[in-house]
Design a protein around this motif. Structure first.
Motif, mmCIF file in Angstrom:
data_model
loop_
_atom_site.group_PDB
_atom_site.id
_atom_site.type_symbol
_atom_site.label_atom_id
_atom_site.label_comp_id
_atom_site.label_asym_id
_atom_site.label_seq_id
_atom_site.Cartn_x
_atom_site.Cartn_y
_atom_site.Cartn_z
ATOM 1 N N VAL A 80 18.531 -21.198 8.418
ATOM 2 C CA VAL A 80 19.020 -19.834 8.608
ATOM 3 C C VAL A 80 20.538 -19.919 8.731
ATOM 4 O O VAL A 80 21.060 -20.555 9.649
ATOM 5 C CB VAL A 80 18.392 -19.200 9.862
ATOM 6 C CG1 VAL A 80 19.022 -17.843 10.159
ATOM 7 C CG2 VAL A 80 16.882 -19.060 9.679
ATOM 8 N N ILE A 81 21.241 -19.295 7.804
ATOM 9 C CA ILE A 81 22.685 -19.474 7.677
ATOM 10 C C ILE A 81 23.430 -18.218 8.128
ATOM 11 O O ILE A 81 23.099 -17.112 7.714
ATOM 12 C CB ILE A 81 23.065 -19.775 6.209
ATOM 13 C CG1 ILE A 81 22.248 -20.958 5.671
ATOM 14 C CG2 ILE A 81 24.557 -20.037 6.084
ATOM 15 C CD1 ILE A 81 22.510 -22.262 6.364
ATOM 16 N N ARG A 82 24.414 -18.397 8.982
ATOM 17 C CA ARG A 82 25.342 -17.335 9.367
ATOM 18 C C ARG A 82 24.621 -16.118 9.963
ATOM 19 O O ARG A 82 24.926 -14.981 9.646
ATOM 20 C CB ARG A 82 26.223 -16.931 8.176
ATOM 21 C CG ARG A 82 26.987 -18.118 7.612
ATOM 22 C CD ARG A 82 28.032 -17.742 6.571
ATOM 23 N NE ARG A 82 28.665 -18.945 6.051
ATOM 24 C CZ ARG A 82 29.614 -19.637 6.682
ATOM 25 N NH1 ARG A 82 30.055 -19.221 7.844
ATOM 26 N NH2 ARG A 82 30.130 -20.731 6.155
ATOM 27 N N LEU A 95 18.578 -12.059 16.043
ATOM 28 C CA LEU A 95 17.484 -12.624 16.833
ATOM 29 C C LEU A 95 16.142 -12.176 16.271
ATOM 30 O O LEU A 95 15.221 -12.993 16.103
ATOM 31 C CB LEU A 95 17.627 -12.190 18.291
ATOM 32 C CG LEU A 95 16.567 -12.700 19.270
ATOM 33 C CD1 LEU A 95 16.626 -14.220 19.397
ATOM 34 C CD2 LEU A 95 16.748 -12.031 20.635
ATOM 35 N N ARG A 96 16.005 -10.900 15.956
ATOM 36 C CA ARG A 96 14.748 -10.393 15.369
ATOM 37 C C ARG A 96 14.467 -11.064 14.035
ATOM 38 O O ARG A 96 13.330 -11.457 13.745
ATOM 39 C CB ARG A 96 14.842 -8.872 15.185
ATOM 40 C CG ARG A 96 14.927 -8.077 16.475
ATOM 41 C CD ARG A 96 14.897 -6.595 16.161
ATOM 42 N NE ARG A 96 15.084 -5.790 17.353
ATOM 43 C CZ ARG A 96 16.026 -4.865 17.523
ATOM 44 N NH1 ARG A 96 16.893 -4.612 16.529
ATOM 45 N NH2 ARG A 96 16.114 -4.180 18.645
ATOM 46 N N TYR A 97 15.517 -11.188 13.211
ATOM 47 C CA TYR A 97 15.365 -11.851 11.912
ATOM 48 C C TYR A 97 14.910 -13.293 12.086
ATOM 49 O O TYR A 97 14.038 -13.778 11.347
ATOM 50 C CB TYR A 97 16.693 -11.792 11.154
ATOM 51 C CG TYR A 97 16.749 -12.672 9.929
ATOM 52 C CD1 TYR A 97 16.125 -12.285 8.741
ATOM 53 C CD2 TYR A 97 17.423 -13.893 9.949
ATOM 54 C CE1 TYR A 97 16.180 -13.091 7.603
ATOM 55 C CE2 TYR A 97 17.480 -14.701 8.834
ATOM 56 C CZ TYR A 97 16.863 -14.296 7.663
ATOM 57 O OH TYR A 97 16.900 -15.097 6.550
ATOM 58 N N SER A 98 15.469 -13.982 13.060
ATOM 59 C CA SER A 98 15.089 -15.376 13.305
ATOM 60 C C SER A 98 13.636 -15.479 13.734
ATOM 61 O O SER A 98 12.921 -16.409 13.327
ATOM 62 C CB SER A 98 16.016 -15.992 14.361
ATOM 63 O OG SER A 98 17.361 -16.006 13.914
ATOM 64 N N VAL A 112 10.157 -27.315 10.434
ATOM 65 C CA VAL A 112 11.514 -27.389 10.984
ATOM 66 C C VAL A 112 12.280 -26.142 10.576
ATOM 67 O O VAL A 112 12.227 -25.723 9.416
ATOM 68 C CB VAL A 112 12.278 -28.632 10.482
ATOM 69 C CG1 VAL A 112 13.704 -28.642 11.052
ATOM 70 C CG2 VAL A 112 11.569 -29.918 10.859
ATOM 71 N N MET A 113 12.986 -25.542 11.534
ATOM 72 C CA MET A 113 13.876 -24.430 11.219
ATOM 73 C C MET A 113 15.231 -24.701 11.847
ATOM 74 O O MET A 113 15.330 -24.980 13.041
ATOM 75 C CB MET A 113 13.319 -23.109 11.737
ATOM 76 C CG MET A 113 14.193 -21.908 11.390
ATOM 77 S SD MET A 113 13.322 -20.359 11.647
ATOM 78 C CE MET A 113 14.474 -19.481 12.695
ATOM 79 N N ARG A 152 18.653 -16.749 24.417
ATOM 80 C CA ARG A 152 18.105 -16.313 23.131
ATOM 81 C C ARG A 152 17.549 -17.488 22.327
ATOM 82 O O ARG A 152 16.517 -17.351 21.663
ATOM 83 C CB ARG A 152 19.173 -15.546 22.346
ATOM 84 C CG ARG A 152 19.454 -14.181 22.953
ATOM 85 C CD ARG A 152 20.444 -13.348 22.166
ATOM 86 N NE ARG A 152 20.520 -11.993 22.728
ATOM 87 C CZ ARG A 152 21.398 -11.072 22.346
ATOM 88 N NH1 ARG A 152 22.297 -11.343 21.392
ATOM 89 N NH2 ARG A 152 21.388 -9.874 22.906
ATOM 90 N N ILE A 153 18.215 -18.620 22.387
ATOM 91 C CA ILE A 153 17.691 -19.788 21.667
ATOM 92 C C ILE A 153 16.425 -20.297 22.340
ATOM 93 O O ILE A 153 15.480 -20.726 21.670
ATOM 94 C CB ILE A 153 18.770 -20.877 21.559
ATOM 95 C CG1 ILE A 153 19.902 -20.378 20.640
ATOM 96 C CG2 ILE A 153 18.183 -22.177 21.011
ATOM 97 C CD1 ILE A 153 21.125 -21.259 20.618
ATOM 98 N N ARG A 154 16.357 -20.226 23.663
ATOM 99 C CA ARG A 154 15.135 -20.609 24.368
ATOM 100 C C ARG A 154 13.974 -19.695 23.957
ATOM 101 O O ARG A 154 12.841 -20.144 23.756
ATOM 102 C CB ARG A 154 15.339 -20.544 25.879
ATOM 103 C CG ARG A 154 14.184 -21.151 26.689
ATOM 104 C CD ARG A 154 14.447 -21.061 28.181
ATOM 105 N NE ARG A 154 15.694 -21.720 28.551
ATOM 106 C CZ ARG A 154 16.756 -21.080 29.057
ATOM 107 N NH1 ARG A 154 16.720 -19.767 29.257
ATOM 108 N NH2 ARG A 154 17.843 -21.750 29.369
ATOM 109 N N GLU A 155 14.265 -18.410 23.808
ATOM 110 C CA GLU A 155 13.244 -17.462 23.348
ATOM 111 C C GLU A 155 12.727 -17.855 21.969
ATOM 112 O O GLU A 155 11.510 -17.877 21.716
ATOM 113 C CB GLU A 155 13.843 -16.055 23.320
ATOM 114 C CG GLU A 155 12.911 -14.971 22.789
ATOM 115 C CD GLU A 155 13.600 -13.616 22.689
ATOM 116 O OE1 GLU A 155 13.291 -12.873 21.732
ATOM 117 O OE2 GLU A 155 14.454 -13.304 23.545
#
Length: 317
Positions: A80-82, A95-98, A112-113, A152-155
Motif C-alpha cells: 500500500v503506497i502513499r 485507515l479505512r482503505y487499509s 504479507v501487507m 491506528r497501526i495496532r488496529e
C-alpha cells in the motif's frame, strides 16, 4: 513450514513498472501479469499504484484471482503506497482503505501487507526527473502523532492477525519510520507479533543528503523485519563541492553492498519474502536481474554456494 533455500525463497516482482490499471479489463491485467511471469517470476507483489485491490468488488476481485492463476503467479504481498494513516486530512480514509485491502489480501491468499507513512508526491516531485531530488512532506513528531500512529497501526495489525497476515512498515524519509530508531520505536509501540519492519533502506540511501550507514541499518532492522523491498542506487559524495548525487542501479552494480547486508540479515534472523524493485527505464527487466542476483546472494548467505562449489569440484575429480 519447509525452511527456505536460495531456490525456494519467495522473491516477488513489484508492479511498479506498470501504469495504473484499476479500471482495466481482466484481459489487460493478464497481459501485464504475463510479462512478469515471462521474466521468470513465480511470485508478485500487487503494488497498489497498479491496482487497488481493496477497492475491487467481489466480481473484480475474483477476476484478479483468475488472472493470476492463468499465468502461474502467486501473489505473496500487497504494498500500500502513499496512504498514510496519520495524514492530517486523509488519515481516516486511508485507515479505512487499509482495512479493505487487508480483507482483499485475505481473499487472494496473500500473507504479507506492507504499509507506510509516506504521502502523495508533491507537484514539484511529480515534475522532477527523479522525485527524491525534491523535498516531500514531513511527519509531525509530537507525542500525540506517535500515539496516533501506534493506535491506528495496532488496529490494522489486529485485523491482519485475525486473517493470518503479516503487516510490514515500510521505511521512508521524513516519516516517523524514516530512521532505524524510528522504525524500531514504532514497532515496539504497536507491540504485535505480526507487525514488523520493511527495511526499504534504498528509499533513504537515494537522498541527496547524509544518510544512516546502510550495512549497520540493515543489521539493526533484520531481527524485526518481516518483508523487504530491495533496489539499489549509484551514490556519489563530493565533500569538496558539497555535492551528493544518486541514480538507480541494478543491485549487483549499485553502491549498496547487498552481499554483506543479506548475509548479515539472514544470520540475524530475517526469513521474510523479498520484493525486487527498480525505477526508470525497463524496470521489470532490471527487477528480473535483481531476482537472479538475490538468489545468488541468499545462496552465499546460507552456505549453499560453498556446498555447490564443493560438489562441482568433487564431480570433476
Amino acid at each position: 513450514m519447509t525452511p527456505h533455500t536460495a531456490q525456494n525463497w519467495p522473491i516477488a516482482a513489484a508492479m511498479l513498472p506498470f501504469p495504473s490499471s484499476q479500471d482495466a479489463s481482466g484481459e489487460t491485467w493478464t497481459q501485464q501479469l504475463a510479462q512478469v511471469a515471462y521474466e521468470g517470476f513465480t511470485e508478485v507483489d500487487l503494488t497498489d499504484s497498479w491496482v487497488q485491490v481493496g477497492d475491487l468488488d467481489s466480481h473484480r476481485l475474483s477476476s484478479m484471482d483468475e488472472c493470476l492463476a492463468s499465468v502461474g503467479l502467486r501473489p505473496i504481498a500487497i504494498s500500500v503506497i502513499r496512504r498514510s494513516v496519520i495524514h492530517p486530512v486523509e488519515g481516516v480514509e486511508n485507515l479505512r482503505y487499509s482495512h479493505r485491502t487487508i480483507d482483499a489480501a485475505a481473499a487472494l491468499g496473500i500473507r504479507v501487507m506492507s504499509i507506510g507513512l509516506h504521502r502523495a508526491l508533491t507537484p514539484a516531485q511529480r515534475d522532477a526527473h527523479w522525485f527524491w531530488t525534491e523535498p516531500g512532506p514531513s511527519d509531525d513528531t509530537s507525542p500525540e502523532t506517535w500515539r496516533l500512529a501506534a493506535m491506528r497501526i495496532r488496529e490494522l495489525g489486529r485485523h491482519a492477525e485475525e486473517l493470518g497476515i503479516q503487516l510490514s512498515l515500510e521505511m521512508y524519509e521524513d516519516t516517523l519510520i524514516g530512521t532505524v530508531d524510528g522504525a524500531l520505536r514504532l514497532v515496539d509501540d504497536v507491540d504485535l507479533p505480526n507487525v514488523g519492519i520493511n527495511p526499504d533502506l534504498a528509499n533513504l540511501y537515494r537522498l541527496h543528503r547524509d544518510v544512516e550507514d546502510f550495512l549497520e541499518s540493515s543489521a539493526r532492522c533484520a531481527p524485526r523485519a518481516n518483508y523487504w523491498h530491495v533496489k539499489s542506487y549509484f551514490r556519489d559524495v563530493d565533500r569538496t563541492r558539497d555535492l551528493i548525487t544518486t541514480v538507480p542501479a541494478p543491485m549487483e552494480y549499485g553502491s549498496m553492498n547487498y552481499r554483506a547486508a543479506i548475509a548479515s540479515a539472514i544470520s540475524g534472523g530475517f526469513s521474510g519474502p523479498f520484493c525486487v524493485e527498480h525505477y526508470g527505464g525497463d524496470g521489470l527487466s532490471v527487477a528480473a536481474r535483481n531476482r537472479e542476483y538475490l538468489q545468488r546472494m541468499i545462496a552465499v548467505a546460507m552456505g549453499e554456494a560453498y556446498r555447490r562449489v564443493n560438489e562441482r569440484v568433487a564431480k570433476g575429480s
